[in-house]
Design an enzyme around this catalytic site. Structure first.
Site, mmCIF file in Angstrom:
data_model
loop_
_atom_site.group_PDB
_atom_site.id
_atom_site.type_symbol
_atom_site.label_atom_id
_atom_site.label_comp_id
_atom_site.label_asym_id
_atom_site.label_seq_id
_atom_site.Cartn_x
_atom_site.Cartn_y
_atom_site.Cartn_z
ATOM 1 N N LYS A 101 16.939 -18.541 -23.852
ATOM 2 C CA LYS A 101 16.946 -19.135 -24.849
ATOM 3 C C LYS A 101 18.095 -19.921 -25.070
ATOM 4 C CE LYS A 101 13.841 -17.341 -27.928
ATOM 5 N NZ LYS A 101 13.100 -17.666 -28.291
ATOM 6 N N ARG A 148 17.709 -15.328 -33.405
ATOM 7 C CA ARG A 148 17.100 -14.329 -32.660
ATOM 8 C C ARG A 148 17.422 -13.978 -31.307
ATOM 9 N NH1 ARG A 148 14.011 -19.907 -33.709
ATOM 10 N NH2 ARG A 148 11.200 -19.689 -34.380
ATOM 11 N N GLY A 188 9.879 -5.755 -26.606
ATOM 12 C CA GLY A 188 10.271 -4.755 -27.016
ATOM 13 C C GLY A 188 11.308 -5.189 -27.496
ATOM 14 N N MET A 213 14.122 -7.131 -30.462
ATOM 15 C CA MET A 213 14.096 -7.887 -31.769
ATOM 16 C C MET A 213 13.733 -9.195 -31.489
ATOM 17 S SD MET A 213 16.153 -8.686 -35.112
ATOM 18 C CE MET A 213 16.562 -10.480 -34.502
ATOM 19 N N ARG A 228 10.920 -23.015 -21.795
ATOM 20 C CA ARG A 228 11.383 -22.310 -20.580
ATOM 21 C C ARG A 228 10.513 -22.790 -19.412
ATOM 22 N NH1 ARG A 228 9.435 -16.793 -23.730
ATOM 23 N NH2 ARG A 228 7.469 -17.727 -24.565
ATOM 24 N N HIS A 267 -1.597 -13.089 -27.955
ATOM 25 C CA HIS A 267 -1.117 -11.419 -26.739
ATOM 26 C C HIS A 267 -2.078 -11.237 -26.068
ATOM 27 C CE1 HIS A 267 -0.547 -6.927 -25.811
ATOM 28 N NE2 HIS A 267 0.786 -7.999 -25.854
ATOM 29 N N ARG A 276 -7.549 1.938 13.618
ATOM 30 C CA ARG A 276 -7.243 2.740 13.248
ATOM 31 C C ARG A 276 -8.265 3.874 14.326
ATOM 32 N NH1 ARG A 276 -4.819 1.948 7.825
ATOM 33 N NH2 ARG A 276 -3.034 3.572 7.452
ATOM 34 N N ARG A 282 -4.836 2.222 18.142
ATOM 35 C CA ARG A 282 -4.396 3.203 18.150
ATOM 36 C C ARG A 282 -5.546 4.639 18.526
ATOM 37 N NH1 ARG A 282 -1.792 5.385 12.759
ATOM 38 N NH2 ARG A 282 -4.234 6.039 12.319
ATOM 39 N N GLU A 341 7.002 7.011 13.740
ATOM 40 C CA GLU A 341 6.753 7.569 12.359
ATOM 41 C C GLU A 341 7.530 8.466 12.715
ATOM 42 O OE1 GLU A 341 2.288 7.105 11.965
ATOM 43 O OE2 GLU A 341 2.549 7.596 13.790
ATOM 44 N N SER A 358 5.243 -0.023 17.016
ATOM 45 C CA SER A 358 5.102 -0.440 15.384
ATOM 46 C C SER A 358 5.094 0.802 14.368
ATOM 47 C CB SER A 358 3.348 -0.512 15.314
ATOM 48 O OG SER A 358 3.083 -0.935 14.096
ATOM 49 N N GLY A 363 5.046 2.773 11.316
ATOM 50 C CA GLY A 363 4.330 3.440 10.868
ATOM 51 C C GLY A 363 4.698 4.301 9.740
ATOM 52 N N THR A 364 5.661 3.698 8.795
ATOM 53 C CA THR A 364 5.882 3.564 7.842
ATOM 54 C C THR A 364 5.109 4.657 6.471
ATOM 55 O OG1 THR A 364 5.318 1.611 6.378
ATOM 56 C CG2 THR A 364 7.889 1.628 7.861
ATOM 57 N N ASN A 365 3.945 4.438 6.565
ATOM 58 C CA ASN A 365 3.623 6.254 5.964
ATOM 59 C C ASN A 365 4.070 6.943 6.574
ATOM 60 O OD1 ASN A 365 2.221 3.998 4.950
ATOM 61 N ND2 ASN A 365 -0.076 4.122 6.620
ATOM 62 N N CYS A 410 2.715 -1.492 11.044
ATOM 63 C CA CYS A 410 1.907 -1.324 10.586
ATOM 64 C C CYS A 410 1.175 -0.317 8.850
ATOM 65 C CB CYS A 410 1.131 -1.039 11.264
ATOM 66 S SG CYS A 410 0.798 0.411 12.408
ATOM 67 N N TYR A 430 6.231 -9.059 13.790
ATOM 68 C CA TYR A 430 4.976 -9.171 13.122
ATOM 69 C C TYR A 430 4.513 -7.903 11.920
ATOM 70 C CZ TYR A 430 2.220 -5.455 15.589
ATOM 71 O OH TYR A 430 2.348 -4.901 15.787
HETATM 72 C C1 PEP Z 1 1.335 5.285 9.362
HETATM 73 O O1 PEP Z 1 2.076 5.921 9.233
HETATM 74 O O2 PEP Z 1 1.876 4.244 8.435
HETATM 75 C C2 PEP Z 1 0.362 4.499 9.539
HETATM 76 C C3 PEP Z 1 0.303 3.242 9.536
HETATM 77 O O3 PEP Z 1 -0.817 5.623 9.514
HETATM 78 P P1 PEP Z 1 -1.358 6.357 9.114
HETATM 79 O O4 PEP Z 1 -1.542 5.710 8.202
HETATM 80 O O5 PEP Z 1 -3.153 6.379 10.290
HETATM 81 O O6 PEP Z 1 -0.805 7.892 9.706
HETATM 82 MG MG MG Z 2 1.052 7.005 11.002
#
Ligand code: PEP
Ligand code: MG
Length: 893
Positions: free
Chosen positions: A26, A96, A105, A107, A352, A468, A574, A630, A758, A777, A779-781, A844, A864
């Protein structure tokens, strides 16, 4: 020496727009507007460094502050020609807060500061309007009493109601100067009762009280929570803006209003705003009076009968319109402005960058590129990738029958149906049970935000486009109909009534936030059009991005949707998900539960033709684009039969008895299925499974080639490998089958064999693994699960504690932990490339559709990202932004 106070006014300022860190948003923009020569009431900004100093020094101020404030105040007095605390001609100021980022949140505002029992008389004489003066004073006591002294609102409201009742009056506007004097006496008594001391009569004490309240509000619970949610460090601090008051409530030649330089809902390049004649600041946003439109076009479009500012104050409107153009040319973005008109003179109080819907953001970006205001790259950077979500969702089917019961303001676009709930708590509870709800309120306040988030849509009966509910819903991307004034909400009875129709809590209604319509029951919806501005901007994004965007899909529907959204192939199919259908799962269970190779092969023979047909369809939809398949990776617990009926079904299909099946199910039961006999471990134990899948893939590729002439190059992916050995064994199976199919069909299919990364071991051993794997690839899960040692299935029970405790800023299963999991990704990418220079790298896991994770993927140079179909456009845009930002950073270095 540090400078603590920056002045502005008289067409110049000590600050600038690029000093937001020091002056807050501001303050920096007030300085910038002054420098632009816009009519800004003079004032000064106490810097954010004072806030930091304040907290570092036991809530004291730097010694020089008092003097600097006094000098800045004197300069304001000189410009305005009044004096702070002067009984005849008092200067009044507003105080202000103003952090770097706008922060609900904290004043907000104290207006009319400097009024006392003495100065109010001076104001009455000077203005010639005693009613105005006493009304201003009572507003001040109320605001100051509430936000600075902490006296609860309702005490003041009670006093006002009592005076009105005594005098037989219904509206504030009917109160005369003497009535307001009685209110003031009552208010002062309230303060004295609540605090045990009188309302401060020394303007200096008032000023420093307000300054202290702003700094203290930086550390109140709501501000702390907000900062946590929005990644704002406490070290930023807030600035304090003190500015000469101008009055929009001195008569009918006065007004106050808020406006957007373009329509924030649609993005149309039309001035868009609301104003109230004879009103002060907060009256517009408070939603107590219905605001009037600025332009005749706005008034007509909304069917308002109240005169537009363009009609009622044509000269002031012309000036305001000029300011609008000047600000847009200067800031090169849509602005959200606040103004006041005092006795026909225009004053600018704020500018703003304006919040906008996703559709508006797209239109504004594309238009501004067309107008030559910004470049295509800037246009791409202007869109919040996640906001695209708002555009990818359904709208009401125009052919569907609807029973419209009311029309409010189209406050936030999109359509939603759900059960009526009346409180944020109910909305949240229903959402936990997976129920769709519409949160219906007379008006909303910051306490309702969690419920607004949980609801599918928001309906209010009071308030305008800047209320709001409207502002928050647009920010969240929730459909919202605001100010549907015909509806009567009765919280006690739990009903909404309108012209003889009664809607009860739990009844289903539909709202259309694009038209403002409120309808009974559920109305069918249709899919969005992805042409026009969306296509144009995404076209630019596609030109600027380096990474490809693929999709995680296994059904034809998902694959087609993803193609429509611009997916450039499948990054993860999958295969186990292809077997969830009721008619297939029995064969899969039969296969899993078989205790001999022969039994498994018999079940696999039933599955093979379905599997082949699945791949044929996917290959056809993807028309030569890469498809990563896969091989089976079923956490067994997702597939084992549970009930006796399911066991019996499997037994029948396998031609065996139920006891045998039950026995085998017990044998297969795992304590940690997520870390159990899944992924390639299954392939190692039972190679015939991967053999069948490989055969189905190659035969499908041959079939598609023979039928369409399209060459398919399948990428066959082995899950959950931790060693090169696993890959060697399984690749040998795949290669053998490839040879067999080639021989039998007379057609050789090119293919790649790669692996998912993984497991931490796989990441560390990536150099060895890449000797066999032709692509990785991530597999970050699973990689997140295995790096943290946190079970994907069980994390829900304690992750919230970790987030509350500040151990995790984000859920690591949603946003990639770039420090730990990311480090493993980086190591694997480097080691993989060292072994195999042209190794293809992708991601992925869920993170492939999360913008901040995508920025990280760009940094480590993945080829990718792959994500669920609806997130493909988000990923395309995020990948483009990552590339542009990377390029900018490189050129700056
Ligand atoms: C993962 O593990 O990131 C993955 C893509 O495989 P899934 O979620 O099927 O285990
Ligand atoms: Mg997996």
């Amino acid at each position: 020496m540090t400078k603590w106070v920056y002045s502005f006014g008289e067409g110049k300022a000590e600050g600038r727009a690029d000093m937001k860190n020091l002056l807050g948003g501001k303050g920096a923009n007030l300085a910038e507007m002054s420098n632009l020569g816009l009519p800004v009431p003079p004032g000064f900004t106490i810097t954010t460094e004072v806030c930091t100093w304040f907290y570092a020094n036991g809530k004291q101020y730097p010694a020089e502050l008092q003097g600097e404030v006094a000098a800045a105040l004197a300069s304001v007095e000189r410009i305005v020609g009044t004096k702070f605390g002067d009984p005849d001609n008092p200067l009044l100021v507003s105080v202000r807060s103003g952090a770097r980022a706008s922060m609900p949140g904290m004043m907000d505002t104290v207006l009319n500061l400097g009024l006392t029992d003495v100065t109010v008389a001076g104001l009455a004489r000077r203005s010639g309007d005693a009613r105005f003066a006493y009304d201003s004073y009572r507003r001040f006591i109320q605001m100051f009493g509430n936000v600075v002294l902490g006296v609860d609102h309702h005490h003041f409201e009670d006093v006002l109601e009592e005076v009105k009742r005594d005098r037989g009056l219904s509206y504030d506007t009917e109160l005369k100067a003497e009535d307001w004097q009685s209110v003031i006496a009552g208010y002062k008594q309230v303060v004295e009762n609540e605090l045990g001391r009188p309302f401060p009569q020394d303007p200096q004490e008032q000023l420093w009280g307000a300054i202290g309240a702003v700094f203290s509000s930086w550390m109140n619970q709501r501000a702390i929570t907000y900062r946590k949610l929005h990644d704002i460090p406490a070290s930023w601090g807030t600035a304090v803006n003190v500015q000469a008051m101008v009055f929009g409530n001195m008569g009918d030649d006065c007004a106050t209003g808020v406006a957007f330089t373009r329509n924030p809902s649609t993005g149309e390049n039309l001035f868009y705003g609301e104003y109230l004649i004879n009103a002060q600041g907060e009256d517009v946003v408070a939603g107590i009076r219905t605001p009037q439109h600025l332009t005749i076009a706005g008034k007509d479009a909304n069917g308002s009968t109240l005169p537009a500012m363009e009609e009622s104050m044509p000269e002031v409107f012309r000036q305001l319109d000029e300011v609008r153009l000047k600000l847009e040319r200067h800031y090169r973005d849509m602005q959200d402005i606040e103004f006041t008109v005092q006795q026909s003179k225009l004053y600018m109080l704020q500018t703003r960058t304006g919040k906008r819907t996703a559709a508006a953001a797209l239109k504004i970006a594309v238009d501004m590129v067309g107008e030559g205001l910004i470049s295509e790259k800037e246009g791409v950077l202007r869109i919040e990738p996640k906001s695209l979500d708002q555009l990818l969702h359904p709208t009401l089917d125009p052919k569907a029958k609807r029973t419209i019961i009311a029309k409010g303001l189209p406050a936030s676009p999109g359509a939603a149906s759900g059960k009526v709930v009346f409180t944020a708590e109910e909305a949240e509870k229903a959402a936990e049970h997976g129920e769709a709800v519409i949160l219906c309120r007379v008006e909303t306040s910051p306490e309702d935000i969690h419920g607004m988030h949980a609801a599918q849509g928001i309906l209010t009966t009071r308030g305008g486009m800047t209320s709001h509910a409207a502002v928050v819903a647009r920010g969240m991307g929730r459909p919202c109909v605001a100010g549907a004034g015909e509806l009567r909400i009765d919280y006690k009875r739990g009903t909404i009534t309108v012209r003889g129709v009664e809607v009860k809590a739990g009844d289903v209604v539909t709202i259309d936030g694009s038209t403002g319509e409120v309808m009974l029951g559920e109305v069918p919806t249709i899919q969005p059009e992805l042409s026009g501005n969306f296509a144009e901007l995404m076209g630019w994004a596609d030109r600027f991005r380096r990474m490809k965007v693929r999709t995680n899909a296994e059904t034809p529907l998902d694959a087609r949707t993803a193609r429509k959204f611009g997916a450039e192939g499948i990054g993860l199919c999958r295969t186990e998900h292809m077997f969830f259908d009721a008619d297939r799962i029995i064969a899969v269970r039969e296969m899993i539960l078989a205790d001999t190779e022969g039994g498994r092969r018999a079940a696999l023979a039933k599955i093979a033709p379905m599997q082949r047909q699945d791949f044929v369809e996917l290959f056809k939809i993807m028309k030569g684009l890469p498809v990563t398949i896969r091989l089976l990776d079923p956490p067994l617990h997702e597939f084992l039969p549970n009930s006796d009926a399911e066991m019996a079904e499997v037994a029948k299909a396998a031609g065996t008895d139920i006891q045998k099946v039950q026995h085998r199910a017990v044998q297969l039961h795992e304590a940690n299925p997520m870390l159990g006999h899944r992924g390639c471990r299954l392939g190692i134990s039972y190679p015939e499974i991967y053999e069948m899948q490989a055969r189905a893939i190659f035969e499908a590729a041959v079939a598609v080639f023979k039928e369409t002439g399209e060459t398919v190059t399948p990428e066959i992916m082995i899950p959950l490998a931790g060693t090169k050995k696993e890959l060697d064994i399984l690749k040998a199976v795949i290669d053998r089958v490839a040879g067999e199919v080639a021989q039998a069909s007379g057609h050789t299919v090119d293919y790649l064999v790669g692996t998912m990364i993984e497991l931490p071991r796989a990441a560390l051993q990536a150099g060895q693994i890449a000797q066999t794997a032709e692509f990785f690839s991530f597999g970050t899960n699973d990689l997140t699960q295995t790096t943290f040692g946190i079970s994907r299935d069980d994390a829900g029970s304690f992750l919230p504690d970790y987030q509350r405790a500040g151990i995790f800023e984000h859920d690591p299963f949603v946003t990639l932990d770039t420090e730990g999991v990311g480090e493993l990704v980086k190591i694997a990418a480097e080691r993989g490339r060292n072994t195999r220079g042209d190794i293809k790298l992708g991601i992925c896991g869920e993170h492939g559709g999360d913008p901040s994770s995508i920025y990280f993927c760009e940094k480590v140079g993945l080829d990718y990202v792959s994500c669920s179909p609806y997130r493909v456009p988000i990923a395309r845009l995020a990948a483009a932004q990552a590339a542009i930002l990377g390029e900018q950073a490189a050129s700056e270095a």
